[in-house]
Design an enzyme around this catalytic site. Sequence first.
Site, mmCIF file in Angstrom:
data_model
loop_
_atom_site.group_PDB
_atom_site.id
_atom_site.type_symbol
_atom_site.label_atom_id
_atom_site.label_comp_id
_atom_site.label_asym_id
_atom_site.label_seq_id
_atom_site.Cartn_x
_atom_site.Cartn_y
_atom_site.Cartn_z
ATOM 1 N N PHE A 126 1.323 -0.780 0.422
ATOM 2 C CA PHE A 126 -0.218 -0.250 0.065
ATOM 3 C C PHE A 126 1.082 0.795 -0.087
ATOM 4 C CE2 PHE A 126 0.481 -0.714 4.593
ATOM 5 C CZ PHE A 126 0.750 0.814 4.667
ATOM 6 N N THR A 144 -1.384 2.454 -15.302
ATOM 7 C CA THR A 144 -0.374 2.987 -14.584
ATOM 8 C C THR A 144 0.784 2.110 -14.557
ATOM 9 O OG1 THR A 144 -2.280 3.661 -12.855
ATOM 10 C CG2 THR A 144 -0.600 3.267 -11.960
ATOM 11 N N ASN A 151 6.960 5.875 -19.150
ATOM 12 C CA ASN A 151 7.649 7.570 -19.475
ATOM 13 C C ASN A 151 8.686 7.539 -18.015
ATOM 14 O OD1 ASN A 151 5.559 7.853 -20.694
ATOM 15 N ND2 ASN A 151 3.608 8.516 -19.809
ATOM 16 N N GLY A 154 11.983 6.709 -19.257
ATOM 17 C CA GLY A 154 12.659 7.390 -20.351
ATOM 18 C C GLY A 154 13.364 8.849 -18.869
ATOM 19 N N TYR A 197 -4.501 -6.231 -13.309
ATOM 20 C CA TYR A 197 -3.042 -5.636 -12.528
ATOM 21 C C TYR A 197 -2.273 -6.908 -12.376
ATOM 22 C CZ TYR A 197 -0.692 -4.101 -7.769
ATOM 23 O OH TYR A 197 0.078 -3.755 -6.880
ATOM 24 N N ARG A 238 -7.979 -4.119 0.528
ATOM 25 C CA ARG A 238 -7.549 -4.892 1.101
ATOM 26 C C ARG A 238 -7.345 -5.658 2.498
ATOM 27 N NH1 ARG A 238 -4.891 -1.002 -0.501
ATOM 28 N NH2 ARG A 238 -3.320 -1.528 -2.412
#
Length: 370
Positions: A126, A144, A151, A154, A197, A238
Site C-alpha cells: 500500500f 498505471t 514514462n 524515460g 493488475y 485490502r
Amino acid sequence: MKLHTQSSMNHRRDEEMSMSISKNTTPPSSPKPLKHPRSLPRSINYLLKEQRLLFILVGILIGSTFFILQPNLNPSSPIPNSSFHVSESVPLTHTSTVTTSFKTGRVPVGIGKKRMRIVVTGGAGFVGSHLVDKLIKRGDDVITNVMGTLNMLGLAKRIGARFLLTSTSEVYGDPLEHPQKETYWGHVNPIGVRSCYDEGKRTAETLTMDYHRGAGVEVRIARIFNTYGPRMCLDDGRVVSNFVSQAIRRQPMTVYGDGKQTRSFQYVSDLVDGLMALMEGEHIGPFNLGNPGEFTMLELAEVVKEVIDPSATIEFRANTADDPHKRKPDISKAKELLNWEPKVPLREGLPLMVNDFRNRILNEDEGKGN
C-alpha cells in the site's frame, strides 16, 4: 598604285584594332579612400538616436536579474540544498511517518550532478496506493503500471537516475510453487478478472529490465507482499484494513470462500527498511519483500478479534474469481544479499494500526453526528 592601296588598307586595319582594344579595356580602378574611424561624439549620437541606449539598458537589466535569481548558474555563489524526488509519505507507527525522498545538491553549471533516484509505485502493497487510488480506477492498472513505468524509465534515462520499481507478489498469480522464490515464473490467468493488475506488473518488470540492458538505466525491482500499518485507507478493499474497519464499526468481518486461503502480512516499517536496503545496495533484483509468517483468512480474523473485539462475528461470502489460494514469500535472497528480514510480527504491528483506525473512524462518526 598597288603599293599605295595596300598601305592604306594596313593603316585602316591598325586603326580598327586600336579602337577595338580601347573599347574592351577599362581604365584601372582607383583605390577607395579609407574610412576614418567614427569619432566619439558620433558614437554617442548613434546610441541616443532611436532609443538604442534604452534597449541596451533593458538588456543589461534582464541579464542581471536572470543571474541573481539563478544562483546555480553563478559558479561563485554558494551551493544550496535542492532535491528532485517522487515522494510518498508512508506510515511507520501511529505517531511517526517517513517520506520517501532522495535529495541531491544543486551544483554549478558544468559540474556533474549527484545521482538521483526515482520511486515508482503502482499500488503494490500500500506504499503509494493513497495517491494512486485517487487518480485511477481499478480497471486502469495497465495504464498505471505499463505507461507510467515507461514514462518514468524515460525520465530516469534522461537525468541519469537510479530507478526503483515496486512490483508485487501478484506476478506469481495463483502459484503452484510454495513458498514463492524470485526464480518462479508464476501461474497467471492472462484474461481473468485480476489480469490487468497481474500482467500489468509483469510487463512493468519486463520494461524495467529492458531499459537496464538496452539503455543502461540503473534499476532495482522489489516484489512487495501484503503490507499493513497506520494511515491506510479505511475502505481500500485490502483484507487487513477491511477486517479492522469492520470490527471497530461492529460490523461482521467478511470472509470470501472458505477462509482457508493464506496470505503473509508485513508491517510497513519493515517494508521501508527493505526498500532502503535495496536502493542502497548494488543488486538489481527482483527481491521478495514480505513477512514469511503465513495466516489463513480465518486465522487473521481471529487475531483481529483478539485485538479489537472478542465478540466480533464473521460473515462468509462467495469467493472472487482467480483468488490465489496460497501466498508466502521466500526471502532467503533478501536475507543473503540485502541483509534484510522483517522484525515486526502481526500481533505487534496490528495494535498500532488499530489505534490509528479507531481514532479516524470515531472522528468520522462524530462528523456524521453518530
